[in-house]
Scaffold this motif. Sequence first.
Motif, PDB file in Angstrom:
ATOM      1  N   GLY A  10     -78.553 -54.943  59.437  1.00 11.91           N
ATOM      2  CA  GLY A  10     -78.253 -54.659  60.834  1.00 11.91           C
ATOM      3  C   GLY A  10     -76.996 -55.358  61.276  1.00 11.91           C
ATOM      4  O   GLY A  10     -76.220 -55.846  60.451  1.00 11.91           O
ATOM      5  N   SER A  11     -76.805 -55.405  62.574  1.00  8.26           N
ATOM      6  CA  SER A  11     -75.628 -56.037  63.160  1.00  8.26           C
ATOM      7  C   SER A  11     -76.042 -57.295  63.916  1.00  8.26           C
ATOM      8  O   SER A  11     -77.057 -57.290  64.612  1.00  8.26           O
ATOM      9  N   VAL A  12     -75.237 -58.332  63.762  1.00  9.52           N
ATOM     10  CA  VAL A  12     -75.542 -59.605  64.407  1.00  9.52           C
ATOM     11  C   VAL A  12     -74.241 -60.323  64.715  1.00  9.52           C
ATOM     12  O   VAL A  12     -73.215 -60.082  64.055  1.00  9.52           O
ATOM     13  N   GLN A  13     -74.262 -61.184  65.697  1.00  9.14           N
ATOM     14  CA  GLN A  13     -73.083 -61.976  66.004  1.00  9.14           C
ATOM     15  C   GLN A  13     -72.999 -63.180  65.076  1.00  9.14           C
ATOM     16  O   GLN A  13     -74.013 -63.641  64.530  1.00  9.14           O
ATOM     17  N   LEU A  18     -80.401 -62.999  59.822  1.00  9.15           N
ATOM     18  CA  LEU A  18     -81.053 -61.754  59.406  1.00  9.15           C
ATOM     19  C   LEU A  18     -81.879 -62.053  58.168  1.00  9.15           C
ATOM     20  O   LEU A  18     -81.529 -62.952  57.385  1.00  9.15           O
ATOM     21  N   THR A  19     -82.933 -61.275  57.995  1.00 11.20           N
ATOM     22  CA  THR A  19     -83.726 -61.369  56.776  1.00 11.20           C
ATOM     23  C   THR A  19     -83.770 -60.008  56.104  1.00 11.20           C
ATOM     24  O   THR A  19     -84.187 -59.023  56.713  1.00 11.20           O
ATOM     25  N   LEU A  20     -83.313 -59.966  54.867  1.00 12.44           N
ATOM     26  CA  LEU A  20     -83.377 -58.752  54.073  1.00 12.44           C
ATOM     27  C   LEU A  20     -84.622 -58.793  53.196  1.00 12.44           C
ATOM     28  O   LEU A  20     -85.025 -59.864  52.727  1.00 12.44           O
ATOM     29  N   ASN A  85     -76.839 -68.671  59.962  1.00 12.32           N
ATOM     30  CA  ASN A  85     -75.453 -69.028  60.261  1.00 12.32           C
ATOM     31  C   ASN A  85     -74.476 -68.009  59.674  1.00 12.32           C
ATOM     32  O   ASN A  85     -73.511 -68.355  58.975  1.00 12.32           O
ATOM     33  N   LEU A  86     -74.733 -66.757  59.956  1.00 15.94           N
ATOM     34  CA  LEU A  86     -73.925 -65.690  59.380  1.00 15.94           C
ATOM     35  C   LEU A  86     -72.495 -65.739  59.900  1.00 15.94           C
ATOM     36  O   LEU A  86     -72.240 -66.117  61.056  1.00 15.94           O
ATOM     37  N   LYS A  87     -71.581 -65.348  59.032  1.00 10.32           N
ATOM     38  CA  LYS A  87     -70.164 -65.349  59.342  1.00 10.32           C
ATOM     39  C   LYS A  87     -69.603 -63.936  59.191  1.00 10.32           C
ATOM     40  O   LYS A  87     -70.169 -63.128  58.445  1.00 10.32           O
ATOM     41  N   PRO A  88     -68.504 -63.643  59.850  1.00  9.91           N
ATOM     42  CA  PRO A  88     -67.917 -62.296  59.702  1.00  9.91           C
ATOM     43  C   PRO A  88     -67.636 -61.922  58.247  1.00  9.91           C
ATOM     44  O   PRO A  88     -67.775 -60.753  57.870  1.00  9.91           O
ATOM     45  N   GLU A  89     -67.301 -62.901  57.428  1.00  9.75           N
ATOM     46  CA  GLU A  89     -67.027 -62.625  56.016  1.00  9.75           C
ATOM     47  C   GLU A  89     -68.275 -62.282  55.220  1.00  9.75           C
ATOM     48  O   GLU A  89     -68.191 -61.912  54.046  1.00  9.75           O
ATOM     49  N   ASP A  90     -69.453 -62.403  55.835  1.00  4.82           N
ATOM     50  CA  ASP A  90     -70.691 -61.969  55.176  1.00  4.82           C
ATOM     51  C   ASP A  90     -70.918 -60.470  55.347  1.00  4.82           C
ATOM     52  O   ASP A  90     -71.844 -59.913  54.753  1.00  4.82           O
ATOM     53  N   THR A  91     -70.093 -59.814  56.143  1.00  2.00           N
ATOM     54  CA  THR A  91     -70.222 -58.382  56.359  1.00  2.00           C
ATOM     55  C   THR A  91     -70.031 -57.633  55.048  1.00  2.00           C
ATOM     56  O   THR A  91     -69.028 -57.798  54.356  1.00  2.00           O
ATOM     57  N   ALA A  92     -71.024 -56.821  54.694  1.00  2.00           N
ATOM     58  CA  ALA A  92     -70.986 -56.082  53.425  1.00  2.00           C
ATOM     59  C   ALA A  92     -72.219 -55.205  53.317  1.00  2.00           C
ATOM     60  O   ALA A  92     -73.164 -55.328  54.110  1.00  2.00           O
ATOM     61  N   GLN A 116     -80.643 -48.922  46.926  1.00  2.00           N
ATOM     62  CA  GLN A 116     -79.616 -48.112  47.558  1.00  2.00           C
ATOM     63  C   GLN A 116     -78.713 -48.932  48.468  1.00  2.00           C
ATOM     64  O   GLN A 116     -77.625 -48.483  48.825  1.00  2.00           O
ATOM     65  N   GLY A 117     -79.152 -50.099  48.864  1.00  2.00           N
ATOM     66  CA  GLY A 117     -78.318 -50.963  49.700  1.00  2.00           C
ATOM     67  C   GLY A 117     -78.698 -50.911  51.166  1.00  2.00           C
ATOM     68  O   GLY A 117     -79.258 -49.921  51.655  1.00  2.00           O
ATOM     69  N   THR A 118     -78.376 -51.985  51.867  1.00  2.00           N
ATOM     70  CA  THR A 118     -78.582 -52.063  53.307  1.00  2.00           C
ATOM     71  C   THR A 118     -77.369 -52.777  53.911  1.00  2.00           C
ATOM     72  O   THR A 118     -76.887 -53.770  53.369  1.00  2.00           O
ATOM     73  N   GLN A 119     -76.874 -52.255  55.027  1.00  2.00           N
ATOM     74  CA  GLN A 119     -75.632 -52.745  55.611  1.00  2.00           C
ATOM     75  C   GLN A 119     -75.889 -53.958  56.488  1.00  2.00           C
ATOM     76  O   GLN A 119     -76.811 -53.965  57.313  1.00  2.00           O
ATOM     77  N   VAL A 120     -75.046 -54.972  56.324  1.00  2.00           N
ATOM     78  CA  VAL A 120     -75.056 -56.147  57.192  1.00  2.00           C
ATOM     79  C   VAL A 120     -73.677 -56.265  57.825  1.00  2.00           C
ATOM     80  O   VAL A 120     -72.668 -56.287  57.120  1.00  2.00           O
ATOM     81  N   THR A 121     -73.648 -56.326  59.140  1.00  2.00           N
ATOM     82  CA  THR A 121     -72.385 -56.435  59.871  1.00  2.00           C
ATOM     83  C   THR A 121     -72.454 -57.644  60.789  1.00  2.00           C
ATOM     84  O   THR A 121     -73.370 -57.750  61.611  1.00  2.00           O
ATOM     85  N   VAL A 122     -71.491 -58.546  60.641  1.00  2.00           N
ATOM     86  CA  VAL A 122     -71.443 -59.760  61.454  1.00  2.00           C
ATOM     87  C   VAL A 122     -70.173 -59.729  62.281  1.00  2.00           C
ATOM     88  O   VAL A 122     -69.073 -59.674  61.729  1.00  2.00           O
ATOM     89  N   SER A 123     -70.323 -59.781  63.583  1.00  2.00           N
ATOM     90  CA  SER A 123     -69.168 -59.739  64.477  1.00  2.00           C
ATOM     91  C   SER A 123     -68.828 -61.131  64.983  1.00  2.00           C
ATOM     92  O   SER A 123     -69.714 -61.975  65.153  1.00  2.00           O
TER      93      SER A 123
END
Length: 124
Positions: A10-13, A18-20, A85-92, A116-123
């Motif tokens: 998902g998307s998080v700031q 997040l937990t996968l 403590n997610l960072k924008p560089e963790d987006t993938a 198949q993968g799951t999208q993580v987006t950190v803003s």
Amino acid sequence: QVQLVESGGGSVQAGGSLTLSCEASTYTRSIGCMGWFRQAPGKEREGVASIYMNTHLTRYADSVKGRFTISQDNAKNTVALQMNNLKPEDTAMYYCAAATGSYLGLDADYFGIWGQGTQVTVSS
């Protein structure tokens, strides 16, 4: 053939969590290690964390040590990746993978079963 299904992306700031989760379609003794990998656009696939199912030993990429935790629930045939403590560089795109035999590590070549993968987006 075992199938892996990821969930929890998902998307998080930045600074969030997040937990996968990765569920294997069936239990098999042939799986020794399960891991999480990620790939950002234009970048190579990177091993993030892995766990050896029998011993619970783990491996982490330096970039996520102290922030990510991999764990397993044998009763549910699942492996989870807690990301703090997610960072924008963790987006993938994050992929779950399984390796047979006795391998424990982050080399994707040893993992023969992939989700198949799951999208993580950190803003920021």
